[in-house]
Design an enzyme around this catalytic site. Structure first.
Site, mmCIF file in Angstrom:
data_model
loop_
_atom_site.group_PDB
_atom_site.id
_atom_site.type_symbol
_atom_site.label_atom_id
_atom_site.label_comp_id
_atom_site.label_asym_id
_atom_site.label_seq_id
_atom_site.Cartn_x
_atom_site.Cartn_y
_atom_site.Cartn_z
ATOM 1 N N GLU A 98 18.534 27.773 75.579
ATOM 2 C CA GLU A 98 18.871 29.089 76.000
ATOM 3 C C GLU A 98 17.973 30.159 76.375
ATOM 4 O O GLU A 98 18.330 31.109 77.063
ATOM 5 C CB GLU A 98 19.888 29.793 74.762
ATOM 6 C CG GLU A 98 21.103 29.011 74.489
ATOM 7 C CD GLU A 98 20.959 27.679 73.737
ATOM 8 O OE1 GLU A 98 21.589 26.673 73.772
ATOM 9 O OE2 GLU A 98 19.774 27.716 72.771
ATOM 10 N N ASP A 134 14.300 11.698 66.272
ATOM 11 C CA ASP A 134 14.716 10.221 66.648
ATOM 12 C C ASP A 134 15.508 10.045 68.060
ATOM 13 O O ASP A 134 15.765 8.846 68.447
ATOM 14 C CB ASP A 134 15.464 9.622 65.444
ATOM 15 C CG ASP A 134 14.642 9.795 64.250
ATOM 16 O OD1 ASP A 134 13.553 9.766 64.028
ATOM 17 O OD2 ASP A 134 15.418 9.789 63.065
ATOM 18 N N THR A 135 15.880 10.967 68.739
ATOM 19 C CA THR A 135 16.531 10.760 69.868
ATOM 20 C C THR A 135 15.792 11.388 71.123
ATOM 21 O O THR A 135 14.868 12.175 71.028
ATOM 22 C CB THR A 135 17.914 11.437 69.944
ATOM 23 O OG1 THR A 135 17.675 12.780 69.902
ATOM 24 C CG2 THR A 135 18.671 10.882 68.505
ATOM 25 N N CYS A 184 10.524 26.510 69.557
ATOM 26 C CA CYS A 184 9.627 25.541 68.933
ATOM 27 C C CYS A 184 10.719 24.144 68.674
ATOM 28 O O CYS A 184 11.927 24.233 68.492
ATOM 29 C CB CYS A 184 9.290 25.913 67.568
ATOM 30 S SG CYS A 184 8.717 24.339 66.719
ATOM 31 N N VAL A 185 10.209 23.222 69.521
ATOM 32 C CA VAL A 185 11.190 21.905 69.663
ATOM 33 C C VAL A 185 10.332 21.022 68.872
ATOM 34 O O VAL A 185 9.315 20.677 69.231
ATOM 35 C CB VAL A 185 11.432 21.588 71.440
ATOM 36 C CG1 VAL A 185 12.279 20.472 71.056
ATOM 37 C CG2 VAL A 185 12.018 22.726 71.946
ATOM 38 N N ARG A 188 -0.111 25.771 65.313
ATOM 39 C CA ARG A 188 0.129 26.593 66.392
ATOM 40 C C ARG A 188 0.936 27.943 66.368
ATOM 41 O O ARG A 188 0.958 28.711 67.152
ATOM 42 C CB ARG A 188 0.657 25.757 67.595
ATOM 43 C CG ARG A 188 -0.230 24.771 68.078
ATOM 44 C CD ARG A 188 0.568 23.616 68.814
ATOM 45 N NE ARG A 188 -0.380 22.582 69.053
ATOM 46 C CZ ARG A 188 -0.968 21.723 68.336
ATOM 47 N NH1 ARG A 188 -0.699 21.634 67.169
ATOM 48 N NH2 ARG A 188 -1.838 20.678 69.003
ATOM 49 N N HIS A 243 16.784 13.819 72.775
ATOM 50 C CA HIS A 243 17.039 15.111 72.761
ATOM 51 C C HIS A 243 15.848 16.207 72.941
ATOM 52 O O HIS A 243 15.886 17.322 73.777
ATOM 53 C CB HIS A 243 18.158 15.661 71.607
ATOM 54 C CG HIS A 243 18.581 16.956 71.619
ATOM 55 N ND1 HIS A 243 19.514 17.356 72.453
ATOM 56 C CD2 HIS A 243 18.245 17.917 70.754
ATOM 57 C CE1 HIS A 243 19.614 18.741 72.188
ATOM 58 N NE2 HIS A 243 19.014 19.123 71.105
#
Length: 157
Positions: free
Chosen positions: A61, A88-89, A83-84, A130, A91
């Site tokens: 967003e 396991d996918t 933060c991403v 970080r 996405h």
């Protein structure tokens, strides 16, 4: 004919406002990134009330809010902070790459600098490093980029 040499410095243009658009996802990390950015702005003479903080649900967003703010024209530069963490996918790739590409598009389309402080990490511990850990604070770095780029674009005219 010799070329001029220009680069920005860490002095905000007079009257410059900045906006931090930050994800609420992974709040321990994003709150630390925001704190680092706010400290960097303050340390470089930007008044606290000249920095707007807008929280959004997740990294996906961030670009749409940056686009709206850039179109409104009230900010010298914008910061996207989030933060991403890889899961396991696929996405992770979709969100991290989509966010990064969209932030660049906002910057190019609007000609307003957008500093990308959205971490895309393999593991949560990498984000901690970080966000005030052994690798510094990427929120602080994004704020410094925003100040320098707003200074440079002000200089270029």
């Amino acid at each position: 004919m010799p070329m001029s040499y220009l680069e920005g410095d860490l002095r905000a243009p007079a009257g410059a406002r900045y906006a931090i658009v930050a994800s609420r996802w992974n709040p321990k990390i994003t709150d630390a990134l925001i704190a680092g950015a706010r400290k960097a702005f303050t340390d470089h003479g930007v008044a606290e009330d000249a920095v707007d903080v807008i929280r959004v649900p997740g990294a996906w967003e961030i670009p749409v809010v940056c686009a709206r703010l850039a179109a409104a024209g009230g900010h010298a530069a914008l910061l996207g902070l989030g933060c991403v963490v890889r899961g396991d996918t696929r996405h992770y790739e979709q969100v991290a790459d989509g966010c990064s590409d969209a932030l660049m598009r906002v910057a190019l389309d609007s000609r307003v600098p957008v500093a990308n402080g959205v971490l895309a990490v393999e593991a949560y511990v990498d984000a901690e490093k970080r966000a005030g850990g052994s690798h510094g604070n990427k929120g602080e770095e994004a704020a410094l980029v925003a100040i320098e780029m707003s200074n440079l674009l002000d200089t270029i005219g």
